[in-house]
Design a protein around this motif. Structure first.
Motif, mmCIF file in Angstrom:
data_model
loop_
_atom_site.group_PDB
_atom_site.id
_atom_site.type_symbol
_atom_site.label_atom_id
_atom_site.label_comp_id
_atom_site.label_asym_id
_atom_site.label_seq_id
_atom_site.Cartn_x
_atom_site.Cartn_y
_atom_site.Cartn_z
ATOM 1 N N ASP A 154 9.272 -1.464 -9.136
ATOM 2 C CA ASP A 154 10.025 -2.709 -9.312
ATOM 3 C C ASP A 154 10.584 -3.193 -8.345
ATOM 4 O O ASP A 154 10.885 -3.918 -8.631
ATOM 5 C CB ASP A 154 10.152 -2.744 -10.342
ATOM 6 N N GLU A 155 10.452 -2.192 -7.124
ATOM 7 C CA GLU A 155 11.434 -2.616 -5.878
ATOM 8 C C GLU A 155 10.471 -3.653 -4.776
ATOM 9 O O GLU A 155 9.466 -2.636 -4.659
ATOM 10 C CB GLU A 155 12.186 -1.317 -5.079
ATOM 11 N N TRP A 156 11.168 -4.167 -4.098
ATOM 12 C CA TRP A 156 9.966 -4.954 -3.213
ATOM 13 C C TRP A 156 11.708 -5.431 -1.591
ATOM 14 O O TRP A 156 12.810 -5.409 -2.310
ATOM 15 C CB TRP A 156 9.824 -6.277 -3.820
ATOM 16 N N ILE A 157 11.251 -5.482 -1.012
ATOM 17 C CA ILE A 157 12.242 -6.094 0.217
ATOM 18 C C ILE A 157 11.402 -6.848 1.082
ATOM 19 O O ILE A 157 10.086 -6.361 1.645
ATOM 20 C CB ILE A 157 12.831 -4.751 0.496
ATOM 21 N N LYS A 158 11.723 -7.912 1.445
ATOM 22 C CA LYS A 158 10.934 -8.573 1.888
ATOM 23 C C LYS A 158 10.569 -9.068 3.590
ATOM 24 O O LYS A 158 11.885 -8.894 4.090
ATOM 25 C CB LYS A 158 10.993 -10.537 1.499
ATOM 26 N N PRO A 159 9.702 -9.129 4.024
ATOM 27 C CA PRO A 159 10.076 -9.236 5.288
ATOM 28 C C PRO A 159 10.143 -10.659 6.273
ATOM 29 O O PRO A 159 9.774 -11.281 5.779
ATOM 30 C CB PRO A 159 8.328 -9.116 5.919
ATOM 31 N N VAL A 160 11.434 -10.391 6.561
ATOM 32 C CA VAL A 160 11.593 -11.723 7.243
ATOM 33 C C VAL A 160 11.969 -11.980 9.005
ATOM 34 O O VAL A 160 12.161 -10.960 9.402
ATOM 35 C CB VAL A 160 12.936 -12.116 6.948
ATOM 36 N N ALA A 161 11.252 -12.855 9.767
ATOM 37 C CA ALA A 161 11.427 -12.867 11.376
ATOM 38 C C ALA A 161 12.502 -13.171 11.648
ATOM 39 O O ALA A 161 13.597 -13.960 11.199
ATOM 40 C CB ALA A 161 10.174 -13.826 11.600
ATOM 41 N N ARG A 162 13.010 -12.285 12.823
ATOM 42 C CA ARG A 162 14.557 -12.452 13.526
ATOM 43 C C ARG A 162 13.619 -12.715 15.191
ATOM 44 O O ARG A 162 12.918 -12.028 15.649
ATOM 45 C CB ARG A 162 15.526 -10.873 12.922
ATOM 46 N N ARG A 163 14.548 -12.948 15.837
ATOM 47 C CA ARG A 163 14.812 -13.171 17.620
ATOM 48 C C ARG A 163 15.617 -12.273 18.115
ATOM 49 O O ARG A 163 16.432 -12.872 17.712
ATOM 50 C CB ARG A 163 13.767 -14.516 18.226
ATOM 51 N N ASP A 164 15.574 -12.257 19.206
ATOM 52 C CA ASP A 164 16.635 -12.062 20.387
ATOM 53 C C ASP A 164 18.128 -10.629 19.238
ATOM 54 O O ASP A 164 18.882 -11.007 19.468
ATOM 55 C CB ASP A 164 17.296 -12.979 20.493
ATOM 56 N N LYS A 172 0.951 -1.367 -0.370
ATOM 57 C CA LYS A 172 -0.238 -0.118 0.172
ATOM 58 C C LYS A 172 1.216 1.819 -0.549
ATOM 59 O O LYS A 172 0.647 2.110 -1.074
ATOM 60 C CB LYS A 172 -0.925 0.357 1.467
ATOM 61 N N ALA A 173 1.889 1.448 1.271
ATOM 62 C CA ALA A 173 2.349 2.422 0.432
ATOM 63 C C ALA A 173 3.714 1.896 -0.589
ATOM 64 O O ALA A 173 3.673 4.268 -1.067
ATOM 65 C CB ALA A 173 4.103 2.441 1.770
ATOM 66 N N ARG A 174 3.622 1.875 -1.134
ATOM 67 C CA ARG A 174 5.050 1.734 -2.682
ATOM 68 C C ARG A 174 3.356 1.732 -3.730
ATOM 69 O O ARG A 174 3.721 3.211 -4.291
ATOM 70 C CB ARG A 174 4.898 0.820 -3.339
ATOM 71 N N ALA A 175 2.413 1.962 -3.660
ATOM 72 C CA ALA A 175 0.373 2.281 -4.490
ATOM 73 C C ALA A 175 0.994 3.627 -3.970
ATOM 74 O O ALA A 175 0.691 4.351 -5.188
ATOM 75 C CB ALA A 175 -0.156 1.421 -4.495
ATOM 76 N N LYS A 193 2.587 -0.544 9.905
ATOM 77 C CA LYS A 193 2.532 0.576 8.647
ATOM 78 C C LYS A 193 3.577 1.759 9.317
ATOM 79 O O LYS A 193 3.786 2.092 7.902
ATOM 80 C CB LYS A 193 1.148 1.397 9.367
ATOM 81 N N HIS A 194 3.724 1.834 10.119
ATOM 82 C CA HIS A 194 5.259 3.262 10.319
ATOM 83 C C HIS A 194 5.930 2.402 10.150
ATOM 84 O O HIS A 194 6.981 3.250 9.018
ATOM 85 C CB HIS A 194 5.285 3.295 11.904
ATOM 86 N N LEU A 195 6.833 1.375 10.209
ATOM 87 C CA LEU A 195 7.677 0.301 9.851
ATOM 88 C C LEU A 195 8.283 0.031 7.754
ATOM 89 O O LEU A 195 8.887 0.552 7.674
ATOM 90 C CB LEU A 195 7.803 -1.232 10.788
ATOM 91 N N ALA A 196 6.758 0.198 7.613
ATOM 92 C CA ALA A 196 6.543 -0.067 5.836
ATOM 93 C C ALA A 196 7.042 0.798 5.553
ATOM 94 O O ALA A 196 7.688 0.434 4.304
ATOM 95 C CB ALA A 196 4.945 -0.209 6.105
ATOM 96 N N VAL A 197 6.830 1.931 5.940
ATOM 97 C CA VAL A 197 7.268 3.467 5.091
ATOM 98 C C VAL A 197 8.648 3.512 5.655
ATOM 99 O O VAL A 197 9.725 4.184 5.232
ATOM 100 C CB VAL A 197 6.157 4.353 5.289
ATOM 101 N N HIS A 198 8.603 3.354 7.078
ATOM 102 C CA HIS A 198 10.285 3.461 7.365
ATOM 103 C C HIS A 198 11.611 2.646 6.864
ATOM 104 O O HIS A 198 12.575 3.691 6.012
ATOM 105 C CB HIS A 198 10.499 3.524 8.645
#
Length: 395
Positions: A184-194, A165-168, A222-227
């Motif tokens: 055409d840009e994208w960045i994939k969310p990936v889980a991390r811990r600790d 949505k932010a990209r749009a 939403k904030h992290l998506a734009v940040h």
């Protein structure tokens, strides 16, 4: 652009020297001084911090050769911030206040009480509008947060949806920046811990590393998506990568240098993403914006109490956690880097950077926004050069 090429080579050499003397296995040490470089830079090799210092002093003797007044001021502030970093690495006497002034280029120490009170008031008003009233601020916020929390197994999907949505919504900004490649840009969310962060933009790997051990609401994602992505770090770094390659920005623009003169505006651009996209629409959004700024400000306060006044984390965390409307565990986790020599002042880059950009953006007429974005993203800035040279070019 020769001074920019020279500064980049010195910075890369200083990064190598710092890494050679800090071979610990921790995440923060592994990043070095330059965690990201979007173009190849041949480092100037140094055998000691004294050699790096001499190279910077030589560059500073030639600042009059800079192409523009903005570039001259930027090179002046950036080179001095690196000299302050060298003093820190070398163990020279340097106060935390001086590191804030010279490295991050801010004159803030503790955060004014009226700022904290204002954020609390904004949160209170939003909670009332949302129907969470009748108790204390902490109680009503706790009930809202529990209601609004996104289940852990859903956070990556929700973050990805907000990124789309932010990209749009980046159309006007992309046009102003001639960023025809943005869709055409994208960045994939990936889980991390600790890990010692809530989210991290891994630009080379095109991943957003999200600490799923922290609680998230829809607004915080939403904030992290734009940040981290649109129009924040991903867009900013891609733009710098392309413009350096095309010869439109000097080589020093290819480097992200930690706890330096560039840090506040790097984070400030990202933290103003929702404002740039005109995407603060609901009571939840207003609550989230006040909350994000509150916690960012209070992390600065915590840093000042620990590093400026000499208090311990055990003394500081309870009060900061209560004012942040946050658990002591999460608060302590977010302050874990305060005893890391390189990273310690960096916490000020967020609140001070956001305020520096907001103070100019909020005074920019709608018809000037495209010009402002081009100026903001297309140049290297500090909290001082941004308003000084924007205002001078308009006068």
């Amino acid at each position: 652009m020769e001074l920019g090429r020279e500064l980049a080579a010195i910075s890369a050499g200083l990064d190598l020297l710092y890494r050679s003397r800090n071979r610990n296995a921790g995440i923060l040490d592994a990043e070095g001084l330059i965690p990201v470089a979007v173009a190849e830079v041949v480092p100037q090799r140094f055998n000691s911090y004294e050699e790096a210092e001499a190279a910077l002093l030589s560059l500073r003797d030639r600042l009059g050769q800079a192409e523009t007044a903005l570039r001259g001021d930027w090179l002046d502030e950036m080179s001095d911030s690196l000299l302050a970093l060298i003093a820190t690495f070398r163990g020279d006497p340097i106060t935390f206040a001086e590191r804030l002034e010279r490295q991050i280029r801010v004159d803030v120490r503790d955060i004014p009480d009226e700022a904290i009170t204002g954020y609390h008031k904004g949160i209170r008003e939003a909670l009332d509008e949302l129907g969470f009233r009748g108790g204390s601020l902490l109680e009503d916020f706790g009930r809202w947060e529990e209601h609004a929390r996104i289940p852990e197994d859903k956070v990556l999907d929700v973050l990805a949806d907000f990124q789309r949505k932010a990209r749009a919504r980046c159309g006007a900004l992309a046009t102003a920046l001639n960023a025809y490649w943005l869709d055409d840009e994208w960045i994939k969310p990936v889980a991390r811990r600790d890990v010692p962060y809530s989210a991290y933009c891994d630009f080379p790997g095109r991943q957003v590393l999200l600490n799923v051990g922290f609680p998230y609401t829809a607004f915080s994602l939403k904030h992290l998506a734009v940040h981290e992505a649109f129009p924040g770090h991903l867009v900013h770094l891609k733009l710098r990568e392309r413009r350096v390659m095309e010869g439109l920005m000097p080589l020093d623009a290819a480097q992200v240098v930690t706890s330096s003169a560039s840090s506040a505006l790097f984070e400030g651009i990202a933290d103003n993403g929702l404002q740039f996209l005109d995407w603060i629409e609901t009571p939840e959004d207003h609550l989230g914006q006040h909350l994000q700024r509150l916690r960012s400000a209070l992390r600065c306060r915590a840093a000042w109490k620990v590093l400026g006044e000499g208090q311990s984390l055990d003394e500081v965390v309870p009060g900061i956690a209560a004012a942040s409307l946050q658990s002591s565990y999460v608060t302590r986790s977010r302050l874990a880097f305060l005893h890391h020599d390189l990273r310690a002042p960096f916490v000020y880059a967020y609140w001070c950077g956001e305020m520096a950009v907001d103070q100019v953006w909020s005074r920019t007429a709608i018809e000037e926004r495209g010009t402002f974005w081009a100026y903001l993203y297309g140049n290297m800035h500090t909290p001082k050069t941004l308003p000084t040279h924007w205002n001078s070019r308009r006068s």
